[in-house]
Scaffold this active site. Structure first.
Site, PDB file in Angstrom:
ATOM      1  N   GLY A  52       0.828  -1.192   0.000  1.00 10.47           N
ATOM      2  CA  GLY A  52       0.000   0.000   0.000  1.00 10.47           C
ATOM      3  C   GLY A  52       0.866   1.246   0.000  1.00 10.47           C
ATOM      4  O   GLY A  52       2.020   1.217   0.438  1.00 10.47           O
ATOM      5  N   GLN A  57       3.039  10.046   1.285  1.00 12.34           N
ATOM      6  CA  GLN A  57       4.321   9.336   1.232  1.00 12.34           C
ATOM      7  C   GLN A  57       5.127   9.675  -0.009  1.00 12.34           C
ATOM      8  O   GLN A  57       6.309   9.342  -0.094  1.00 12.34           O
ATOM      9  CB  GLN A  57       4.090   7.822   1.282  1.00 12.34           C
ATOM     10  CG  GLN A  57       3.484   7.364   2.597  1.00 12.34           C
ATOM     11  CD  GLN A  57       3.300   5.866   2.607  1.00 12.34           C
ATOM     12  OE1 GLN A  57       2.295   5.362   2.156  1.00 12.34           O
ATOM     13  NE2 GLN A  57       4.302   5.143   3.100  1.00 12.34           N
ATOM     14  N   CYS A 109       5.818   0.113   7.182  1.00  8.68           N
ATOM     15  CA  CYS A 109       5.377   1.195   6.310  1.00  8.68           C
ATOM     16  C   CYS A 109       6.560   1.585   5.428  1.00  8.68           C
ATOM     17  O   CYS A 109       7.698   1.613   5.904  1.00  8.68           O
ATOM     18  CB  CYS A 109       4.943   2.383   7.175  1.00  8.68           C
ATOM     19  SG  CYS A 109       4.480   3.852   6.238  1.00  8.68           S
ATOM     20  N   LEU A 110       6.307   1.886   4.163  1.00  7.15           N
ATOM     21  CA  LEU A 110       7.391   2.253   3.251  1.00  7.15           C
ATOM     22  C   LEU A 110       8.122   3.512   3.713  1.00  7.15           C
ATOM     23  O   LEU A 110       9.263   3.730   3.334  1.00  7.15           O
ATOM     24  CB  LEU A 110       6.858   2.445   1.827  1.00  7.15           C
ATOM     25  CG  LEU A 110       6.363   1.168   1.120  1.00  7.15           C
ATOM     26  CD1 LEU A 110       5.752   1.520  -0.228  1.00  7.15           C
ATOM     27  CD2 LEU A 110       7.481   0.155   0.964  1.00  7.15           C
ATOM     28  N   HIS A 151      -4.517   1.312   7.394  1.00  9.10           N
ATOM     29  CA  HIS A 151      -3.190   1.929   7.428  1.00  9.10           C
ATOM     30  C   HIS A 151      -3.095   3.067   6.404  1.00  9.10           C
ATOM     31  O   HIS A 151      -2.630   4.167   6.726  1.00  9.10           O
ATOM     32  CB  HIS A 151      -2.139   0.844   7.144  1.00  9.10           C
ATOM     33  CG  HIS A 151      -0.731   1.328   7.079  1.00  9.10           C
ATOM     34  ND1 HIS A 151       0.239   0.959   7.996  1.00  9.10           N
ATOM     35  CD2 HIS A 151      -0.108   2.156   6.193  1.00  9.10           C
ATOM     36  CE1 HIS A 151       1.380   1.552   7.672  1.00  9.10           C
ATOM     37  NE2 HIS A 151       1.203   2.284   6.582  1.00  9.10           N
ATOM     38  N   GLU A 152      -3.558   2.809   5.174  1.00  5.41           N
ATOM     39  CA  GLU A 152      -3.427   3.821   4.126  1.00  5.41           C
ATOM     40  C   GLU A 152      -4.345   5.018   4.363  1.00  5.41           C
ATOM     41  O   GLU A 152      -3.965   6.162   4.139  1.00  5.41           O
ATOM     42  CB  GLU A 152      -3.670   3.212   2.739  1.00  5.41           C
ATOM     43  CG  GLU A 152      -2.724   2.091   2.355  1.00  5.41           C
ATOM     44  CD  GLU A 152      -1.259   2.391   2.609  1.00  5.41           C
ATOM     45  OE1 GLU A 152      -0.842   3.559   2.520  1.00  5.41           O
ATOM     46  OE2 GLU A 152      -0.515   1.440   2.927  1.00  5.41           O
ATOM     47  N   HIS A 155      -2.909   7.500   6.749  1.00  7.99           N
ATOM     48  CA  HIS A 155      -1.944   8.413   6.127  1.00  7.99           C
ATOM     49  C   HIS A 155      -2.636   9.665   5.578  1.00  7.99           C
ATOM     50  O   HIS A 155      -2.079  10.754   5.599  1.00  7.99           O
ATOM     51  CB  HIS A 155      -1.245   7.727   4.948  1.00  7.99           C
ATOM     52  CG  HIS A 155      -0.046   6.903   5.308  1.00  7.99           C
ATOM     53  ND1 HIS A 155       1.066   7.425   5.926  1.00  7.99           N
ATOM     54  CD2 HIS A 155       0.225   5.589   5.116  1.00  7.99           C
ATOM     55  CE1 HIS A 155       1.973   6.472   6.094  1.00  7.99           C
ATOM     56  NE2 HIS A 155       1.484   5.342   5.618  1.00  7.99           N
TER      57      HIS A 155
HETATM   58 NI    NI Z   1       2.411   3.470   5.439  1.00  6.99          NI
END
Ligand code: NI
Length: 189
Positions: A52, A57, A109-110, A151-152, A155
């Protein structure tokens, strides 16, 4: 959510970058420019082995995120139910309609390379969004996919997964190091 290091076509914003804390605005019109952004986000997510990725991000503030949870990554009991949801998902202006049950699992998380911690989230979520064509879709997801959706969407409100962790002792040193490194690179303190 993530496993490995990020790579293009969009630059990944890492913890310590103020972009991750800025809430996103709803998209009024889904045009080719935003569709291009969504495709670039999908490619960036795949290149980084993530499941995701959300607009903040990559330094953007449209309410947009992309998700692709591979079926073989899903808990067996949910694979069939989630298979009805086509991947990759492009979600414009997504909203969670209902949450049910709880699950606790390691999350990453990225924007937080090599940092993982257990997070408790709803086990099932119903959510609605506009797809890349502007068509409204509503689905119910379970397990890992439900986790990814929560999660997304977090953000998009300027939240990050560690906000859900009361005791950050175990990850505090890595967090501090990443934040300092990012801020040094951006020239902020
Ligand atoms: Ni994330």
């Amino acid at each position: 959510m993530a496993k490995k290091r990020p790579a293009g076509p969009l630059e990944m914003r890492l913890w310590g970058d103020p972009a991750l804390r800025e809430p996103c605005s709803p998209v009024a019109l889904i045009d080719d420019t935003l569709r291009r952004l969504a495709l670039d986000m999908i490619e960036t997510m795949y290149n980084a082995n993530g499941v995701g990725l959300a607009a903040p991000q990559v330094g953007r503030h449209e309410r947009l995120c992309v998700i692709d949870v591979p079926q073989d990554a899903e808990k067996e009991e949910y694979a069939e139910a989630n298979a009805a949801i086509p991947m990759p998902l492009v979600l414009f202006n997504p909203e969670i309609l209902s949450r049910e049950g709880t699950q606790t699992d390691e999350e990453g998380c990225l924007s937080f390379p090599s940092i993982h911690a257990p997070v408790t989230r709803a086990n099932t979520v119903s959510f609605t969004f506009l797809d890349a064509q502007g068509t409204r879709r509503t689905y119910t997801a379970h397990g890992l996919l439900a986790r990814a959706v929560q999660h997304e969407l977090e953000h998009l409100d300027g939240g990050v997964f560690i906000d859900n962790i009361a005791d950050r002792t175990a990850i505090a040193p890595k967090l501090a190091k990443l934040e300092a490194k990012t801020k040094r690179r951006l020239g902020i303190d």
